[in-house]
Design a protein around this motif. Structure first.
Motif, PDB file in Angstrom:
ATOM      1  N   THR A 189      -6.513   0.028  -5.856  1.00  0.00           N
ATOM      2  CA  THR A 189      -6.772   1.259  -5.548  1.00  0.00           C
ATOM      3  C   THR A 189      -7.890   0.868  -4.479  1.00  0.00           C
ATOM      4  N   TRP A 202      -8.326  -1.358  -2.706  1.00  0.00           N
ATOM      5  CA  TRP A 202      -7.884  -2.009  -1.265  1.00  0.00           C
ATOM      6  C   TRP A 202      -7.279  -0.938  -0.459  1.00  0.00           C
ATOM      7  N   PHE A 203      -6.590  -0.130  -0.409  1.00  0.00           N
ATOM      8  CA  PHE A 203      -6.352   1.107   0.037  1.00  0.00           C
ATOM      9  C   PHE A 203      -8.222   1.685   0.448  1.00  0.00           C
ATOM     10  N   ALA A 204      -9.025   1.670  -0.372  1.00  0.00           N
ATOM     11  CA  ALA A 204     -10.635   2.245  -0.414  1.00  0.00           C
ATOM     12  C   ALA A 204     -11.505   1.286   0.893  1.00  0.00           C
ATOM     13  N   ASP A 247      -9.770  -0.856   2.977  1.00  0.00           N
ATOM     14  CA  ASP A 247      -9.006   0.225   4.210  1.00  0.00           C
ATOM     15  C   ASP A 247     -10.150   1.268   4.823  1.00  0.00           C
ATOM     16  N   GLU A 248      -9.910   1.956   3.992  1.00  0.00           N
ATOM     17  CA  GLU A 248     -10.594   3.980   4.082  1.00  0.00           C
ATOM     18  C   GLU A 248     -12.483   3.484   4.477  1.00  0.00           C
ATOM     19  N   GLU A 262     -13.802   0.339   6.281  1.00  0.00           N
ATOM     20  CA  GLU A 262     -13.693  -0.681   7.076  1.00  0.00           C
ATOM     21  C   GLU A 262     -13.604   0.652   8.450  1.00  0.00           C
ATOM     22  N   ALA A 263     -12.270   0.950   8.713  1.00  0.00           N
ATOM     23  CA  ALA A 263     -12.032   3.157   9.594  1.00  0.00           C
ATOM     24  C   ALA A 263     -13.221   3.427   9.626  1.00  0.00           C
ATOM     25  N   TYR A 302     -16.321   1.076  11.674  1.00  0.00           N
ATOM     26  CA  TYR A 302     -15.880   1.064  13.467  1.00  0.00           C
ATOM     27  C   TYR A 302     -15.491   2.410  13.738  1.00  0.00           C
TER      28      TYR A 302
END
Lengths: 60, 231
Positions: free
Chosen positions: A42, A44-46, A48-49, A51-52, A55
């Motif tokens: 997970t 990878w999910f962290a 992604d979050e 990065e969001a 942003y």
């Protein structure tokens, strides 16, 4: 169904801190892990979050 | 406050995603838009850093999740919605780990703007990457397989069709009609962008087909560097 949430800078910072605390890493340590290709499960999910969040923080 | 024009475009895009997903897959949780001034994130309701997304089932058993997020803003003309990043991935429910990731990055220095990452293992690949001095030879996901740059990248519709046709996940009866409708709309948008980036090529092709094309007084605009060269 679509929901819209306006998120504040404080919410985003709190969320980022919570994710990093859960990972047990600083932002720099996690960034180094991303760069070295060492993510597992997970993380990878962290990633992604996080990065969001970065942003969205640029707009906050 | 968010720009009204952009907010409307984000709402329309989110609505299209929600409709597409609901027409193709069962038990779609809905779509959430997170707004921070002029920045937007679109993702499935309930998707977190731990789990969630759109459930992907076989005979009703949830075996995987379709996870996505789109990071949006205005384009440089402030006229159109632009995607700064999009991530569409399939994660196994059994270990909450990605299997495939389809990514698009407007800004990309070291990796292709549009690429696929595969989370798998292949001894022969690890061996050759090790020989080649790759920093992560054991990790297939460290490779970014290029998929046509910004304009020819796969769409969510392509991924949904892959999940249904190739992988065999449960689906709605009318999924193909929805996929083909939205894919056609996507390709119109991308074709317009390609024509803007290479107007002289488009004009030449149309003239060759018998159309009369009158370029602007200033002549054909220069071809876009990104459109021609970016991987």
């Amino acid at each position: 169904m679509i929901t819209v949430r306006i998120v504040t800078r404080e919410e985003l910072l709190d969320r980022r801190a919570a994710i990093l605390a859960d990972l047990g890493l600083t932002a720099e340590e996690f960034a180094a892990k991303v760069t070295s290709g060492g993510l597992v499960g997970t993380e990878w999910f962290a990633s992604d979050e996080l990065e969001a969040i970065e942003y969205l923080l640029e707009g906050a | 406050m968010p720009d009204a024009g952009l907010a409307e475009q984000v709402a329309a895009f989110s609505g299209t995603l929600d409709s597409l997903l609901n027409e193709c897959l069962p038990n779609v949780p809905g779509v959430q838009v997170q707004v921070s001034r002029d920045r937007y994130e679109i993702l499935p309701i309930g998707q977190t850093d731990k789990h969630g997304g759109v459930p992907l089932s076989v005979n009703g058993d949830v075996l995987a999740w379709l996870r996505f997020n789109y990071l949006c803003r205005s384009d440089i003309t402030n006229e159109y919605l632009a995607i700064a990043k999009s991530k569409v991935g399939i994660a196994a429910a059994v270990d909450s780990t990605p299997i495939f990731r389809f990514e698009y990055l407007y800004r990309a220095d070291r990796v292709p703007h549009s690429h696929i990452q595969v989370h798998g293992q292949r001894g022969a690949l690890s061996h050759l990457l090790s020989k080649a001095g790759h920093p992560a030879p054991h990790d297939m996901a460290a490779l970014h397989l290029p998929t046509g740059g910004a304009r020819f990248r796969p769409s969510l519709e392509d991924v949904i069709q892959f999940l249904i046709s190739d992988c065999g996940f449960d689906h709605r009866e009318a999924w193909r009609r929805a996929v083909e409708r939205e894919r056609a709309a996507w390709r119109v948008i991308q074709t317009r962008a390609v024509v803007r980036a290479m107007a002289d090529v488009a004009a030449g092709q149309l003239v060759g087909m018998g159309y009369t094309v009158i370029p602007p007084v200033s002549g054909h605009p220069a071809r876009g560097g990104r459109g021609q060269h970016a991987w």
